[in-house]
Each structure stands twice: as C-alpha cells, then as structure tokens.
Design an enzyme around this catalytic site. Structure first.
Site, PDB file in Angstrom:
ATOM      1  N   ASP A 104       0.863  -1.188   0.000  1.00 51.09           N
ATOM      2  CA  ASP A 104       0.000   0.000   0.000  1.00 51.09           C
ATOM      3  C   ASP A 104       0.897   1.235   0.000  1.00 51.09           C
ATOM      4  O   ASP A 104       2.092   1.142   0.297  1.00 51.09           O
ATOM      5  CB  ASP A 104      -0.948   0.002   1.213  1.00 51.09           C
ATOM      6  CG  ASP A 104      -2.215   0.820   0.940  1.00 51.09           C
ATOM      7  OD1 ASP A 104      -2.274   1.499  -0.109  1.00 51.09           O
ATOM      8  OD2 ASP A 104      -3.142   0.782   1.774  1.00 51.09           O
ATOM      9  N   ASP A 105       0.292   2.393  -0.318  1.00 53.03           N
ATOM     10  CA  ASP A 105       1.106   3.619  -0.307  1.00 53.03           C
ATOM     11  C   ASP A 105       1.391   4.065   1.120  1.00 53.03           C
ATOM     12  O   ASP A 105       2.513   4.430   1.448  1.00 53.03           O
ATOM     13  CB  ASP A 105       0.464   4.743  -1.140  1.00 53.03           C
ATOM     14  CG  ASP A 105      -0.993   5.026  -0.784  1.00 53.03           C
ATOM     15  OD1 ASP A 105      -1.568   4.318   0.085  1.00 53.03           O
ATOM     16  OD2 ASP A 105      -1.571   5.955  -1.376  1.00 53.03           O
ATOM     17  N   ASP A 161      -2.322   5.025   7.883  1.00 54.02           N
ATOM     18  CA  ASP A 161      -2.624   6.221   8.682  1.00 54.02           C
ATOM     19  C   ASP A 161      -3.208   5.741  10.006  1.00 54.02           C
ATOM     20  O   ASP A 161      -2.487   5.490  10.974  1.00 54.02           O
ATOM     21  CB  ASP A 161      -3.579   7.117   7.891  1.00 54.02           C
ATOM     22  CG  ASP A 161      -3.834   8.457   8.555  1.00 54.02           C
ATOM     23  OD1 ASP A 161      -3.801   8.513   9.799  1.00 54.02           O
ATOM     24  OD2 ASP A 161      -4.085   9.457   7.857  1.00 54.02           O
TER      25      ASP A 161
HETATM   26  O1  LIG Z   1      -4.683   3.592   7.629  1.00 53.38           O
HETATM   27  P1  LIG Z   1      -5.952   4.178   7.078  1.00 53.38           P
HETATM   28  O2  LIG Z   1      -6.518   5.257   7.965  1.00 53.38           O
HETATM   29  O3  LIG Z   1      -6.965   3.139   6.728  1.00 53.38           O
HETATM   30  O4  LIG Z   1      -5.573   4.973   5.752  1.00 53.38           O
HETATM   31  C1  LIG Z   1      -4.691   4.462   4.789  1.00 53.38           C
HETATM   32  C2  LIG Z   1      -5.416   4.180   3.506  1.00 53.38           C
HETATM   33  O5  LIG Z   1      -6.072   5.380   3.054  1.00 53.38           O
HETATM   34  C3  LIG Z   1      -5.753   5.610   1.692  1.00 53.38           C
HETATM   35  O6  LIG Z   1      -6.611   4.898   0.845  1.00 53.38           O
HETATM   36  P2  LIG Z   1      -8.111   5.369   0.559  1.00 53.38           P
HETATM   37  O7  LIG Z   1      -9.037   4.522   1.363  1.00 53.38           O
HETATM   38  O8  LIG Z   1      -8.218   6.845   0.734  1.00 53.38           O
HETATM   39  O9  LIG Z   1      -8.376   4.993  -0.941  1.00 53.38           O
HETATM   40  P3  LIG Z   1      -7.465   5.065  -2.256  1.00 53.38           P
HETATM   41  O10 LIG Z   1      -6.236   4.240  -2.018  1.00 53.38           O
HETATM   42  O11 LIG Z   1      -8.346   4.487  -3.296  1.00 53.38           O
HETATM   43  O12 LIG Z   1      -7.138   6.510  -2.498  1.00 53.38           O
HETATM   44  C4  LIG Z   1      -4.361   5.032   1.554  1.00 53.38           C
HETATM   45  O13 LIG Z   1      -4.093   4.693   0.183  1.00 53.38           O
HETATM   46  C5  LIG Z   1      -4.410   3.794   2.423  1.00 53.38           C
HETATM   47  O14 LIG Z   1      -4.883   2.678   1.715  1.00 53.38           O
HETATM   48  N1  LIG Z   2      -3.444  11.081   0.224  1.00 48.17           N
HETATM   49  C1  LIG Z   2      -3.598  10.634   1.489  1.00 48.17           C
HETATM   50  N2  LIG Z   2      -4.549   9.727   1.749  1.00 48.17           N
HETATM   51  C2  LIG Z   2      -4.653   9.314   3.036  1.00 48.17           C
HETATM   52  N3  LIG Z   2      -5.518   8.435   3.572  1.00 48.17           N
HETATM   53  C3  LIG Z   2      -5.262   8.372   4.901  1.00 48.17           C
HETATM   54  N4  LIG Z   2      -4.247   9.194   5.232  1.00 48.17           N
HETATM   55  C4  LIG Z   2      -3.854   9.799   4.078  1.00 48.17           C
HETATM   56  C5  LIG Z   2      -2.840  10.776   3.780  1.00 48.17           C
HETATM   57  O1  LIG Z   2      -2.076  11.254   4.614  1.00 48.17           O
HETATM   58  N5  LIG Z   2      -2.774  11.142   2.456  1.00 48.17           N
HETATM   59 MG   LIG Z   3      -5.642   3.251  -0.291  1.00 51.07          MG
END
Ligand SMILES: O=P(O)(O)OC[C@H]1O[C@H](OP(=O)(O)OP(=O)(O)O)[C@H](O)[C@@H]1O
Ligand SMILES: Nc1nc2[nH]cnc2c(=O)[nH]1
Ligand SMILES: [Mg+2]
Length: 161
Positions: A92-93, A96
C-alpha cells in the site's frame, strides 16, 4: 484533522519505492504481490519490476464516510489468487489509522505487509515501511496534486492597516 502537508513528487515516490524493494530483497522471492487499490497500485508496479515479480493481485477496501465518522470498512474486491497470503507481499502507499491494513491483514494473515509511508497509529500493522510521517500530517501524493502558478512576492497586494 491534518494540520501539515507533506508533498511527495514522482521522483521521490520512485526513490522510496525502490528503497522499499531493496529492503524487501532479504524476504524475496514472493509468489506474487497484492496491491491495495488504488494508492498501492503504482508503488506495487515499481516494486514488482524491482523484485521481478509478475503475478499481481489486488484488494480494494472501501470505507464509506460522512462528515463526522467513518463507516465499516468493506472489501469490494477480494484477492482471490492470494489464498491466505502465504508467499505473497501486500503493498500500500501508506498506513494512517491502520484500519485499511487491519482489514487487509485479517483477509491475508500469512502475507508480508509493506508500505512507503507510515503514521504512528498504523505503524504497528506494517512489517516494513520507508518513512515515518507525523500523525497530524497529510501526505499529498503526485496523483493528488498539480503544479500551480504562484505570483511573485513583489506583485502581491500589500495589506493596508
Ligand atoms: O490507515 P488508514 O486510515 O486506513 O488509511 C490508509 C489508507 O487510506 C488511503 O486509501 P483510501 O481509502 O483513501 O483509498 P485510495 O487508495 O483508493 O485513495 C491510503 O491509500 C491507504 O490505503
Ligand atoms: N493522500 C492521502 N490519503 C490518506 N488516507 C489516509 N491518510 C492519508 C494521507 O495522509 N494522504
Ligand atoms: Mg488506499
């Protein structure tokens, strides 16, 4: 609510993903990679190239959110090819709160979970990450941003008292 922003450029993201791949080398080879969509897709592609891994699965976890609260996270795309995660690497990127990672780990208990950036609350849920980011900082990924014209200071209107 985040009070600071950390901007990540494409170059920086590529460097961080390569560094993560290097740190994962002692645990390789992996049978495959599971990208956590959508944020994990580009990091997973870079890491798959470095680790010479061609089997890519994906998992999509969605948490529907209103202004105040986050709903129950739901897996809307199951990583069928990854079984219980044995031999697989999850990318994952960032983590949080750690909620997404928790759901993914519950689904793939035997996988290695790695990400580029980790905030303190999510950090314990990762096996490997590259950079720690403060909890109050919002990471701006290159796909979230666009270059914007900023007028020179000398042309800014001087505030009158
Ligand atoms: O630890 P957390 O509080 O769960 O946040 C982390 C997740 O939030 C973001 O994804 P998001 O659900 O925004 O979707 P995306 O990857 O499709 O942008 C990010 O890419 C992680 O997968
Ligand atoms: N882009 C982005 N997405 C998130 N989702 C949860 N935390 C983050 C953050 O710091 N940046
Ligand atoms: Mg995500």
């Amino acid at each position: 609510m985040a009070t600071n922003y950390a901007t990540v450029t494409w170059d920086q993201l590529h460097r961080d993903a390569r560094l993560l791949a290097e740190n994962l080398m002692p645990r390789a080879p992996f049978r495959g990679i599971v990208a956590v969509t959508r944020g994990g897709l580009i990091p997973a592609a870079i890491i798959a190239r470095e680790l010479d891994c061609r089997l890519i699965e994906s998992i999509s976890v969605v948490t529907y959110q209103n202004e105040e609260e986050r709903g129950e996270p739901t897996i809307i795309k199951d990583p069928e090819a990854a079984g219980d995660g044995e031999g697989f690497l999850v990318i994952d990127d960032l983590v949080d709160s750690g909620i997404t990672a928790q759901v993914v780990r519950r689904r793939l208990p035997k996988a290695v979970f790695a990400c580029l950036y980790a905030k303190p609350s999510g950090k314990p849920l990762t096996d490997l990450f590259v950079v720690e980011v403060p909890q109050d900082t919002w990471v701006l990924f290159p796909w979230d941003t666009a270059p914007l014209f900023v007028p020179p200071l000398a042309r800014k209107p001087v505030p009158t008292e």
